[in-house]
Design a protein around this motif. Structure first.
Motif, PDB file in Angstrom:
ATOM      1  N   HIS A 197      -5.721   0.773  -4.596  1.00 47.94           N
ATOM      2  CA  HIS A 197      -5.985   2.189  -4.745  1.00 47.94           C
ATOM      3  C   HIS A 197      -7.035   3.078  -5.616  1.00 47.94           C
ATOM      4  CE1 HIS A 197      -1.338   2.234  -2.923  1.00 47.94           C
ATOM      5  NE2 HIS A 197      -1.472   0.830  -3.840  1.00 47.94           N
ATOM      6  N   GLU A 244       0.534  -0.833  -0.001  1.00 51.01           N
ATOM      7  CA  GLU A 244       0.091  -0.096  -0.248  1.00 51.01           C
ATOM      8  C   GLU A 244       0.624   1.897  -0.160  1.00 51.01           C
ATOM      9  OE1 GLU A 244      -3.217   0.749  -0.231  1.00 51.01           O
ATOM     10  OE2 GLU A 244      -4.251  -1.315  -0.056  1.00 51.01           O
ATOM     11  N   SER A 245       1.897   2.178   0.891  1.00 52.27           N
ATOM     12  CA  SER A 245       2.724   2.517   0.964  1.00 52.27           C
ATOM     13  C   SER A 245       4.307   1.677   1.518  1.00 52.27           C
ATOM     14  CB  SER A 245       1.802   3.203   1.936  1.00 52.27           C
ATOM     15  OG  SER A 245       1.638   2.565   3.746  1.00 52.27           O
ATOM     16  N   ASP A 251       6.579  10.224  -3.128  1.00 51.18           N
ATOM     17  CA  ASP A 251       7.327  11.511  -3.343  1.00 51.18           C
ATOM     18  C   ASP A 251       8.802  11.661  -4.074  1.00 51.18           C
ATOM     19  OD1 ASP A 251       6.885  14.609  -3.621  1.00 51.18           O
ATOM     20  OD2 ASP A 251       7.711  14.871  -1.313  1.00 51.18           O
ATOM     21  N   THR A 292       3.736   6.982  -3.831  1.00 50.07           N
ATOM     22  CA  THR A 292       3.218   7.006  -2.385  1.00 50.07           C
ATOM     23  C   THR A 292       5.178   7.910  -1.978  1.00 50.07           C
ATOM     24  OG1 THR A 292       3.682   5.393  -1.297  1.00 50.07           O
ATOM     25  CG2 THR A 292       1.608   5.355  -2.161  1.00 50.07           C
TER      26      THR A 292
END
Length: 447
Positions: free
Chosen positions: A446, A93-94, A288, A286
């Motif tokens: 997502h 997920e992240s 950046d 996620t």
């Protein structure tokens, strides 16, 4: 808060490499890394996080959609192929790069955190969607087994319904298929669906021309990847099979029983495939970190700049093409597999085993199966078409599937289909909901 591992136990335990994604790059990386570590007597743990317990050989999905190959044969069991890997069937997920954790979830448990010493990002790609009204609801991609099976069964279902439809306009809509995307995946798909429809018409006793296929693309030619000469051959062969090809064209709108083309034309249909390219998996957003064309920027050593313990490859990474300065490698299985091997080498080198190397590979060409008795290929720049290309294409795919049992099954299937008709059984294995873009691999949590 997500369930977290005991960090004290992790501090005293073996080092851990977490690989996110089991596509071509992730699979090749995991397999080679485990072998490298075993030869060195290193006890580093290799963890593979993936939404499925198999590696999917996606180049043969058009054959699955066309009813030529059983979907089991293009799914390589990770448990059997990677016995030394700790497999975690879940979605990443992240990712927290500072704390070195990956948060994963599945349909059976909530968020959990995995810590890592080295991270390899190979989550692959998802279908590239545009803001076209009705696309998410009524279109289908070709990235998963569910999507391929749905397209096969949707075509057969609509053809069966058309057999008993008295209204000629509704019957025509049910016998119309629209495929958007005339690159190699979309072109292979429409060729295989055309072959399946021809087989259906022959066995039901009506003219195959009553089943209409429409191929759209905004480009000015089909399959530009294979060069002008082979592209022109493909165009001629597909049109000879009755496929209506409209270039410089796409969809403006989709509904349950029709589509509207960008020139305003309305085409009644119940079956629409959207095969227009790919973009990086959602988890990359996620991080950046700098991206290029939806893919994570990396160096020639496949390291993420500024993060020496993080690597990326395959469709998820914008890898510099050292054979063509200024360009990045295309998102193909060929590059992903070779990048996976370089990832394994460089991750091992970061752990003190062997030496690192940059990724450098010249594209060896493409092979494209276009249904009965025809294919195109340009291996090592040699242009082939027709039966010679068909032989090369099938030999290549059979060899490239990374497990002997799967190769054997595919070979037997090809031999069987050389003397028998395609099966037309409608099994109802995949629901419309299971085959949507939202439910596709890598998008589920997502969208």
């Amino acid at each position: 808060m997500p369930d977290a591992e005991n960090r004290a136990d992790r501090a005293t335990g073996p080092r851990r490499v977490v690989i996110v994604g089991s596509g071509f790059a992730g699979f090749a990386c995991a397999r080679k890394l485990c072998r490298t570590l075993a030869r060195a007597g290193d006890d580093t743990e290799v963890v593979l996080v993936t939404p499925t317990d198999y590696m999917l050989y996606t180049p043969l999905l058009p054959d699955v959609a066309g009813g030529l190959i059983d979907p089991r044969f293009v799914a390589v069991s990770l448990t059997d192929a990677l016995p030394r890997v700790r497999l975690i069937v879940a979605t990443a997920e992240s990712i927290d790069l500072d704390n070195k954790t990956v948060t994963v979830t599945s349909d059976h448990h909530g968020p959990r955190e995995l810590t890592w010493d080295r991270l390899v990002l190979t989550p692959g790609s998802v279908t590239r969607l545009f803001d076209v009204p009705g696309l998410r609801e009524h279109g289908r991609g070709l990235k998963t087994v569910a999507e391929a099976l749905y397209l096969r069964e949707q075509l057969l279902r609509q053809l069966e319904l058309a057999d008993h439809e008295e209204d000629p306009e509704i019957r025509r809509a049910r016998r119309t298929v629209v495929v958007v995307g005339a690159s190699y995946a979309g072109t292979e798909l429409i060729a295989q669906l055309r072959a399946l429809a021809d087989s259906y018409a022959a066995r039901r006793g009506f003219d195959p021309a009553e089943i209409r296929f429409l191929l759209l693309d905004t480009a000015d030619r089909v399959m530009p990847e294979v060069g002008e000469k082979l592209s022109d051959q493909v165009l001629s062969v597909l049109r000879g099979r009755g496929i209506d090809i409209r270039l410089g064209m796409s969809l403006r709108e989709l509904a349950a029983d029709h589509v509207v083309l960008t020139d305003g034309t309305t085409v009644p249909t119940h079956t629409v495939a959207w095969v227009t390219g790919v973009t990086g998996a959602p988890v990359l957003g996620t991080l950046d970190l700098p991206m290029e064309r939806g893919r994570l920027k990396v160096g020639a050593d496949l390291r993420v700049p500024g993060h020496l313990d993080v690597f990326a490859g395959g469709d998820a990474a914008a890898v510099p093409d050292l054979t063509q300065p200024g360009k990045i490698t295309p998102p193909t299985a060929q590059h992903a597999t070779r990048q996976g091997k370089v990832l394994a080498r460089n991750v091992a080198a970061s752990l003190g085993i062997g030496t690192a190397a940059p990724y450098k590979h010249r594209d060896m060409g493409l092979v494209v199966d276009l249904g009965p008795r025809f294919a195109v290929a340009n291996p090592l720049g040699l242009r082939l078409s027709g039966l010679p290309a068909k032989a090369v294409t099938r030999a290549y795919h059979t060899y490239a599937v990374p497990r002997g049992l799967n190769r054997w099954a595919i070979t037997l299937t090809y031999l069987t289909n050389a003397v028998t008709s395609r099966p037309l059984t409608l099994l109802g294995l995949v629901s419309p909901e299971e085959s949507t873009f939202r439910a596709s691999e890598g998008i589920r949590h997502h969208a």
